[in-house]
Scaffold this motif. Structure first.
Motif, short mmCIF file in Angstrom:
data_model
loop_
_atom_site.label_atom_id
_atom_site.label_comp_id
_atom_site.label_asym_id
_atom_site.label_seq_id
_atom_site.Cartn_x
_atom_site.Cartn_y
_atom_site.Cartn_z
N THR A 1 0.89 -1.11 -0.16
CA THR A 1 -0.03 0.20 0.04
C THR A 1 0.83 1.13 -0.11
O THR A 1 1.72 1.31 0.90
N PHE A 2 0.67 2.14 -0.92
CA PHE A 2 1.32 3.45 -1.08
C PHE A 2 0.70 4.57 -0.15
O PHE A 2 -0.53 4.73 -0.24
N VAL A 3 1.50 4.94 0.85
CA VAL A 3 0.85 5.91 1.89
C VAL A 3 1.09 7.24 1.60
O VAL A 3 -0.14 8.02 1.66
N GLY A 4 2.27 7.64 0.78
CA GLY A 4 2.24 9.30 0.24
C GLY A 4 3.90 9.14 0.09
O GLY A 4 4.42 8.48 0.22
N LEU A 5 3.97 10.44 -0.45
CA LEU A 5 5.39 10.95 -0.81
C LEU A 5 5.47 12.53 -0.49
O LEU A 5 4.75 13.18 -0.66
N VAL A 6 6.69 12.64 0.03
CA VAL A 6 6.78 13.95 0.56
C VAL A 6 8.11 14.72 -0.14
O VAL A 6 9.10 13.51 -0.16
N SER A 7 8.23 15.77 -0.62
CA SER A 7 9.28 16.19 -1.08
C SER A 7 9.58 17.66 -0.83
O SER A 7 8.72 18.71 -0.43
N LEU A 8 10.76 17.99 -0.36
CA LEU A 8 11.26 19.02 0.30
C LEU A 8 12.15 19.90 -0.62
O LEU A 8 12.91 19.16 -1.19
N LEU A 9 12.12 21.12 -1.00
CA LEU A 9 12.89 21.83 -1.35
C LEU A 9 13.62 23.19 -0.71
O LEU A 9 12.65 23.74 -0.09
N ASP A 10 14.72 23.13 -0.66
CA ASP A 10 15.48 23.97 0.11
C ASP A 10 16.57 24.72 -0.53
O ASP A 10 17.63 24.70 -0.66
N PRO A 11 16.02 25.94 -1.46
CA PRO A 11 16.92 26.14 -2.55
C PRO A 11 17.74 27.34 -1.95
O PRO A 11 17.32 27.97 -0.86
N PRO A 12 19.00 27.58 -2.47
CA PRO A 12 19.80 28.71 -1.83
C PRO A 12 19.20 30.00 -2.08
O PRO A 12 18.17 30.31 -3.04
N ARG A 13 19.50 30.79 -1.24
CA ARG A 13 18.79 32.08 -1.36
C ARG A 13 19.53 32.93 -2.76
O ARG A 13 20.72 32.69 -3.20
N PRO A 14 18.59 33.80 -3.49
CA PRO A 14 19.24 34.15 -4.87
C PRO A 14 20.55 35.16 -4.68
O PRO A 14 21.28 35.13 -5.45
N ALA A 15 20.42 35.70 -3.39
CA ALA A 15 21.82 36.49 -3.24
C ALA A 15 23.24 35.72 -3.17
O ALA A 15 24.28 36.40 -3.00
N VAL A 16 22.94 34.54 -2.86
CA VAL A 16 24.26 33.60 -2.52
C VAL A 16 25.39 33.65 -3.80
O VAL A 16 26.52 33.87 -3.53
N PRO A 17 24.96 33.50 -5.09
CA PRO A 17 26.16 33.59 -5.86
C PRO A 17 26.76 34.73 -5.91
O PRO A 17 28.05 34.92 -6.15
N ASP A 18 26.22 35.98 -5.92
CA ASP A 18 26.92 37.35 -5.66
C ASP A 18 27.71 37.39 -4.45
O ASP A 18 28.80 37.90 -4.35
N ALA A 19 27.35 37.04 -3.43
CA ALA A 19 28.01 36.87 -2.32
C ALA A 19 29.25 36.12 -2.53
O ALA A 19 30.52 36.60 -2.09
N ILE A 20 29.17 34.80 -3.06
CA ILE A 20 30.31 34.17 -3.38
C ILE A 20 31.14 34.77 -4.26
O ILE A 20 32.74 34.85 -4.17
N ALA A 21 30.72 35.32 -5.37
CA ALA A 21 31.69 36.09 -6.09
C ALA A 21 32.38 37.26 -5.33
O ALA A 21 33.57 37.48 -5.92
N SER A 22 31.76 37.94 -4.70
CA SER A 22 32.11 39.01 -4.29
C SER A 22 33.36 38.65 -3.18
O SER A 22 34.39 39.40 -3.29
N CYS A 23 33.21 37.59 -2.26
CA CYS A 23 34.32 37.11 -1.57
C CYS A 23 35.40 36.63 -2.42
O CYS A 23 36.73 36.85 -2.03
N ARG A 24 35.25 35.97 -3.52
CA ARG A 24 36.49 35.39 -4.39
C ARG A 24 37.01 36.81 -5.12
O ARG A 24 38.23 36.58 -5.06
N THR A 25 36.28 37.84 -5.23
CA THR A 25 37.18 38.97 -5.91
C THR A 25 37.85 39.66 -4.56
O THR A 25 39.06 40.30 -4.91
N ALA A 26 37.44 39.56 -3.34
CA ALA A 26 38.29 40.06 -2.38
C ALA A 26 39.25 39.14 -1.87
O ALA A 26 39.97 39.36 -0.95
N GLY A 27 39.66 37.92 -2.55
CA GLY A 27 40.64 37.07 -2.31
C GLY A 27 40.42 35.99 -1.05
O GLY A 27 41.14 35.37 -0.51
N ILE A 28 38.89 35.78 -0.79
CA ILE A 28 38.55 35.01 0.04
C ILE A 28 38.19 33.52 -0.34
O ILE A 28 37.46 33.67 -1.26
N LYS A 29 38.84 32.64 0.13
CA LYS A 29 38.32 31.31 -0.36
C LYS A 29 36.88 30.82 0.35
O LYS A 29 36.96 31.03 1.64
#
Length: 169
Positions: A1-29
């Motif tokens: 018997t199939f009881v159910g299916l649950v799916s969760l999505l916790d996407p990265p915040r939209p500003a994260v790629p820019d924050a990482i790029a800013s860190c790299r530009t500043a020489g931060i790993k």
């Protein structure tokens, strides 16, 4: 018997790629340390611009063969499973921490702490961001602990020196 299916999505915040790029530009790993499954961690790291180079798995698939030591010297990105950390020698830690792009996955709170400690032993000044109880040992060990102010647990906030107000990292 199939009881159910649950799916969760916790996407990265939209500003994260820019924050990482800013860190790299500043020489931060920027290193990602997560409890996520390796495939999930790698997909997120690629989406946010943290992994832009090939890992050894990517190269092996592209070349359709096992890699040699010579091949490994040309690989500058890695996704490391927490279970593998117990087998690392000091030289192994040095080799992995020298990668330009690095993701640790399926890590425990103790392993997060150890990663911070090894980076500090190599002379790095380490800042850690975190939001959960599982991040608190690493937040406390870091030179600068930064807790998420919106989604962060009280334990993480107490362990940190800084509380971020927008959670965009």
């Amino acid at each position: 018997t199939f009881v159910g299916l649950v799916s969760l999505l916790d996407p990265p915040r939209p500003a994260v790629p820019d924050a990482i790029a800013s860190c790299r530009t500043a020489g931060i790993k920027v290193i990602m340390v997560t409890g996520d499954h390796p495939s999930t961690a790698k997909a997120i790291a690629k989406k946010i611009g943290l992994l832009t180079m090939e890992t050894k798995e990517d190269v092996a698939i592209r070349l359709k063969r096992n890699l040699t030591e010579r091949d490994m010297a040309d690989i500058h990105a890695a996704v490391v499973h927490g279970a593998d950390l117990a087998n690392y020698t000091p030289a192994g830690w040095d080799a992995i921490l020298d990668k330009q792009e690095l993701v640790f996955c399926r890590t425990s709170p103790q392993q997060k702490y150890e990663i911070v400690a090894y980076l500090q032993r190599k002379g790095h000044i380490v800042a850690v961001t975190g939001d959960g109880v599982n991040d608190s040992p690493a937040l406390k060990q870091a030179n600068v602990g930064c807790a998420m102010g919106i989604a962060g647990s009280e334990v993480a906030k107490e362990a940190a020196e800084i509380i971020l107000m927008d959670d965009n990292f």
